[in-house]
Design a protein around this motif. Structure first.
Motif, PDB file in Angstrom:
ATOM      1  N   LEU A  71      47.659  24.605  73.682  1.00 60.21           N
ATOM      2  CA  LEU A  71      49.010  24.401  73.156  1.00 60.21           C
ATOM      3  C   LEU A  71      49.104  24.714  71.663  1.00 60.21           C
ATOM      4  N   HIS A  72      50.240  25.297  71.279  1.00 57.67           N
ATOM      5  CA  HIS A  72      50.546  25.576  69.884  1.00 57.67           C
ATOM      6  C   HIS A  72      51.948  25.042  69.597  1.00 57.67           C
ATOM      7  N   ASP A  73      52.437  25.284  68.380  1.00 57.53           N
ATOM      8  CA  ASP A  73      53.733  24.703  67.993  1.00 57.53           C
ATOM      9  C   ASP A  73      54.894  25.202  68.859  1.00 57.53           C
ATOM     10  N   GLY A  74      54.757  26.396  69.453  1.00 57.09           N
ATOM     11  CA  GLY A  74      55.797  26.896  70.360  1.00 57.09           C
ATOM     12  C   GLY A  74      55.925  25.999  71.583  1.00 57.09           C
ATOM     13  N   HIS A  75      54.785  25.657  72.177  1.00 54.48           N
ATOM     14  CA  HIS A  75      54.808  24.746  73.325  1.00 54.48           C
ATOM     15  C   HIS A  75      55.401  23.384  72.921  1.00 54.48           C
ATOM     16  N   LEU A  76      54.985  22.913  71.736  1.00 59.15           N
ATOM     17  CA  LEU A  76      55.440  21.576  71.315  1.00 59.15           C
ATOM     18  C   LEU A  76      56.952  21.579  71.081  1.00 59.15           C
ATOM     19  N   ALA A  77      57.489  22.731  70.626  1.00 60.71           N
ATOM     20  CA  ALA A  77      58.944  22.837  70.448  1.00 60.71           C
ATOM     21  C   ALA A  77      59.661  22.711  71.797  1.00 60.71           C
ATOM     22  N   LEU A  78      59.051  23.270  72.866  1.00 59.96           N
ATOM     23  CA  LEU A  78      59.659  23.122  74.196  1.00 59.96           C
ATOM     24  C   LEU A  78      59.697  21.645  74.598  1.00 59.96           C
ATOM     25  N   VAL A  79      58.606  20.944  74.313  1.00 62.68           N
ATOM     26  CA  VAL A  79      58.541  19.525  74.693  1.00 62.68           C
ATOM     27  C   VAL A  79      59.564  18.714  73.904  1.00 62.68           C
TER      28      VAL A  79
ATOM     29  N   VAL B  17      62.318  23.532  80.661  1.00 69.60           N
ATOM     30  CA  VAL B  17      62.456  24.315  79.427  1.00 69.60           C
ATOM     31  C   VAL B  17      61.409  25.424  79.422  1.00 69.60           C
ATOM     32  N   PHE B  18      61.884  26.657  79.165  1.00 69.17           N
ATOM     33  CA  PHE B  18      61.011  27.828  79.085  1.00 69.17           C
ATOM     34  C   PHE B  18      61.273  28.551  77.766  1.00 69.17           C
ATOM     35  N   GLY B  19      60.256  29.286  77.276  1.00 69.20           N
ATOM     36  CA  GLY B  19      60.386  29.975  75.999  1.00 69.20           C
ATOM     37  C   GLY B  19      60.991  31.359  76.127  1.00 69.20           C
ATOM     38  N   GLU B  20      61.850  31.719  75.147  1.00 70.13           N
ATOM     39  CA  GLU B  20      62.389  33.086  75.087  1.00 70.13           C
ATOM     40  C   GLU B  20      61.319  34.096  74.692  1.00 70.13           C
ATOM     41  N   LYS B  21      60.196  33.608  74.176  1.00 66.64           N
ATOM     42  CA  LYS B  21      59.061  34.489  73.879  1.00 66.64           C
ATOM     43  C   LYS B  21      58.726  35.349  75.107  1.00 66.64           C
ATOM     44  N   ASP B  22      58.761  34.715  76.285  1.00 65.96           N
ATOM     45  CA  ASP B  22      58.532  35.431  77.544  1.00 65.96           C
ATOM     46  C   ASP B  22      59.902  35.720  78.149  1.00 65.96           C
ATOM     47  N   PHE B  23      60.608  36.666  77.548  1.00 63.21           N
ATOM     48  CA  PHE B  23      62.030  36.856  77.833  1.00 63.21           C
ATOM     49  C   PHE B  23      62.263  37.276  79.281  1.00 63.21           C
TER      50      PHE B  23
ATOM     51  N   VAL C 254      58.193  20.774  81.566  1.00 63.41           N
ATOM     52  CA  VAL C 254      57.733  21.907  80.747  1.00 63.41           C
ATOM     53  C   VAL C 254      56.411  22.418  81.322  1.00 63.41           C
ATOM     54  N   PRO C 255      56.438  23.527  82.071  1.00 58.05           N
ATOM     55  CA  PRO C 255      55.179  24.080  82.575  1.00 58.05           C
ATOM     56  C   PRO C 255      54.470  24.927  81.524  1.00 58.05           C
ATOM     57  N   THR C 256      53.150  24.800  81.411  1.00 57.18           N
ATOM     58  CA  THR C 256      52.368  25.596  80.460  1.00 57.18           C
ATOM     59  C   THR C 256      51.015  25.941  81.076  1.00 57.18           C
ATOM     60  N   MET C 257      50.318  26.844  80.368  1.00 56.73           N
ATOM     61  CA  MET C 257      48.924  27.127  80.734  1.00 56.73           C
ATOM     62  C   MET C 257      47.971  26.522  79.701  1.00 56.73           C
ATOM     63  N   GLY C 258      48.472  25.633  78.848  1.00 55.54           N
ATOM     64  CA  GLY C 258      47.594  24.938  77.904  1.00 55.54           C
ATOM     65  C   GLY C 258      47.250  25.756  76.679  1.00 55.54           C
TER      66      GLY C 258
ATOM     67  N   GLN D 279      64.257  28.298  75.129  1.00 59.25           N
ATOM     68  CA  GLN D 279      63.904  27.830  73.780  1.00 59.25           C
ATOM     69  C   GLN D 279      63.569  29.040  72.909  1.00 59.25           C
ATOM     70  N   PRO D 280      64.210  29.172  71.720  1.00 61.35           N
ATOM     71  CA  PRO D 280      63.897  30.300  70.825  1.00 61.35           C
ATOM     72  C   PRO D 280      62.404  30.338  70.466  1.00 61.35           C
ATOM     73  N   THR D 281      61.939  31.533  70.137  1.00 60.35           N
ATOM     74  CA  THR D 281      60.515  31.753  69.878  1.00 60.35           C
ATOM     75  C   THR D 281      60.069  31.107  68.561  1.00 60.35           C
ATOM     76  N   THR D 282      58.991  30.375  68.620  1.00 61.90           N
ATOM     77  CA  THR D 282      58.367  29.817  67.413  1.00 61.90           C
ATOM     78  C   THR D 282      57.390  30.854  66.862  1.00 61.90           C
ATOM     79  N   ARG D 283      57.467  31.100  65.540  1.00 59.55           N
ATOM     80  CA  ARG D 283      56.661  32.155  64.922  1.00 59.55           C
ATOM     81  C   ARG D 283      55.763  31.613  63.813  1.00 59.55           C
TER      82      ARG D 283
ATOM     83  N   ALA E 275      54.772  36.026  66.788  1.00 63.11           N
ATOM     84  CA  ALA E 275      55.129  35.010  67.767  1.00 63.11           C
ATOM     85  C   ALA E 275      53.885  34.217  68.150  1.00 63.11           C
ATOM     86  N   MET E 276      53.990  32.902  68.142  1.00 61.96           N
ATOM     87  CA  MET E 276      52.835  32.089  68.535  1.00 61.96           C
ATOM     88  C   MET E 276      52.498  32.351  69.992  1.00 61.96           C
ATOM     89  N   SER E 277      51.208  32.422  70.269  1.00 61.52           N
ATOM     90  CA  SER E 277      50.741  32.654  71.640  1.00 61.52           C
ATOM     91  C   SER E 277      49.316  32.148  71.751  1.00 61.52           C
TER      92      SER E 277
HETATM   93  P1  AMP Z   1      52.203  29.693  78.448  1.00 58.64           P
HETATM   94  O1  AMP Z   1      51.352  28.484  78.214  1.00 58.64           O
HETATM   95  O2  AMP Z   1      51.858  30.845  77.554  1.00 58.64           O
HETATM   96  O3  AMP Z   1      52.303  30.061  79.905  1.00 58.64           O
HETATM   97  O4  AMP Z   1      53.667  29.294  78.002  1.00 58.64           O
HETATM   98  C1  AMP Z   1      54.275  28.124  78.493  1.00 58.64           C
HETATM   99  C2  AMP Z   1      55.711  28.097  78.013  1.00 58.64           C
HETATM  100  O5  AMP Z   1      55.734  28.120  76.581  1.00 58.64           O
HETATM  101  C3  AMP Z   1      56.537  29.309  78.484  1.00 58.64           C
HETATM  102  O6  AMP Z   1      57.853  28.868  78.796  1.00 58.64           O
HETATM  103  C4  AMP Z   1      56.528  30.189  77.264  1.00 58.64           C
HETATM  104  O7  AMP Z   1      57.642  31.055  77.196  1.00 58.64           O
HETATM  105  C5  AMP Z   1      56.588  29.167  76.154  1.00 58.64           C
HETATM  106  N1  AMP Z   1      56.104  29.732  74.888  1.00 58.64           N
HETATM  107  C6  AMP Z   1      54.919  30.346  74.666  1.00 58.64           C
HETATM  108  N2  AMP Z   1      54.838  30.761  73.376  1.00 58.64           N
HETATM  109  C7  AMP Z   1      56.007  30.401  72.787  1.00 58.64           C
HETATM  110  C8  AMP Z   1      56.549  30.553  71.467  1.00 58.64           C
HETATM  111  N3  AMP Z   1      55.875  31.155  70.487  1.00 58.64           N
HETATM  112  N4  AMP Z   1      57.779  30.052  71.229  1.00 58.64           N
HETATM  113  C9  AMP Z   1      58.488  29.442  72.200  1.00 58.64           C
HETATM  114  N5  AMP Z   1      58.033  29.265  73.464  1.00 58.64           N
HETATM  115  C10 AMP Z   1      56.810  29.736  73.754  1.00 58.64           C
END
Ligand code: AMP
Length: 290
Positions: free
Chosen positions: A35-43, A149-155, A29-33, A177-181, A187-189
């Protein structure tokens, strides 16, 4: 106990030992840190599909344009690490810029997915997706996971990564992974932290607009090109009224982001939007099956 690696050699040694100790399937699961519940859902999804989960946190300079928020992007590594440990991540990869780009960023080889990277967010953020696909390729080659695993938030990003994996034959599976809101639909960001109280109150209008558009698309069975463009224009107007500066509002085919020009019968569509609220650029999308 979650392990940490700060360069590629360390990372590979730990992944090797995870595999040697019985991890048949490794998820990434790559991220930029920040972290919020959307990231945790990917994990959590990664956990369900694999025996070991590797998470990276790297604020990737290649994907930020001049004048964008690279330097002020939120960084909170220890808080993130504690969250990841609490949900059972096995390895946190925290590469530094020098270890990933030993010859400097300018001379770094690039991976590009043309066409898909040039539209929508790519049109307003030139070079952004080349920065994404380049770093994701490097991370894929370093981790050598069985799935990511990547988020659909960034479709659009997800579509580009799927295309890259298919085109370049990366030997791993991509899971969306569907978007966590938030409860109000936003949408969480990590970038939501930039919003003032007033902007935060307005922000849910982005998803509310997409939902209204989706409702209208579902009700209309035969839409021509001009109907679609009218609906897109109404979406932009609604965002303006809510205090956004819309970048784009676009109705596209969900599989390849192309424009539906034959009317919208029997298609999987997605409505995508990017809009600025003050200084903060927000994106969101909604799937529509007509
Ligand atoms: P980022 O840290 O913003 O680069 O995002 C890392 C990963 O988390 C990417 O695959 C994003 O699509 C995913 N992500 C970010 N926000 C959400 C969200 N609200 N719901 C689901 N996935 C998300």
């Amino acid at each position: 106990m979650m392990q940490r690696a700060s360069d590629g050699a360390e990372l590979r040694a730990i992944v090797r030992s995870l595999r040697a100790h019985g991890a048949g399937r490794v998820a990434f699961v790559p991220t930029m840190g920040a972290l919020h519940d959307g990231h945790l859902a990917l994990v959590k999804t990664a956990r369900e599909h694999a025996d070991a989960v590797v998470v990276s946190i790297f604020v990737n300079p290649l994907q930020f344009g001049a004048g964008e928020d690279f330097s002020r992007y939120p960084r909170q590594i220890e808080r993130d690490a504690a969250l990841l440990e609490s949900i059972g991540a096995d390895l946190l990869f925290l590469p530094n810029v020098a270890s990933l780009f030993p010859h400097g960023q300018e001379a770094q080889s690039r991976v590009e997915v043309p066409v898909l990277s040039d539209i929508l967010c790519g049109a307003s953020r030139p070079g952004h997706f080349v920065g994404v696909t380049t770093i994701v390729s490097k991370l894929f080659n370093l981790v050598q996971a069985d799935l990511a695993v990547f988020g659909e938030k960034d479709f659009q990003q997800l579509a580009i990564i799927r295309r890259m994996v298919a085109d370049l034959n990366f030997p791993l599976e991509i899971i969306g992974q569907p978007t966590t809101r938030e409860t109000d639909g936003l949408a969480m960001s990590s970038r939501n932290a930039y919003l003032s109280d007033d902007e935060r109150q307005r922000a849910p209008a982005l998803y509310a607009t997409l939902r209204l558009m989706a409702e209208q698309l579902r009700q209309r069975h035969h839409m021509g090109r001009s109907d679609i463009e009218r609906l897109e224009a109404e979406g932009r107007a609604a965002l303006l009224v809510s205090g956004f500066m819309p970048d784009y509002v676009a109705i596209r085919r969900a599989d390849d982001l192309s424009e539906p020009d034959e009317g919208v019968g029997d298609e999987n569509l997605v409505i995508l939007a990017a809009a600025r609220l003050g200084q903060t650029r927000l994106i969101d999308n909604i799937r529509v099956s007509t």
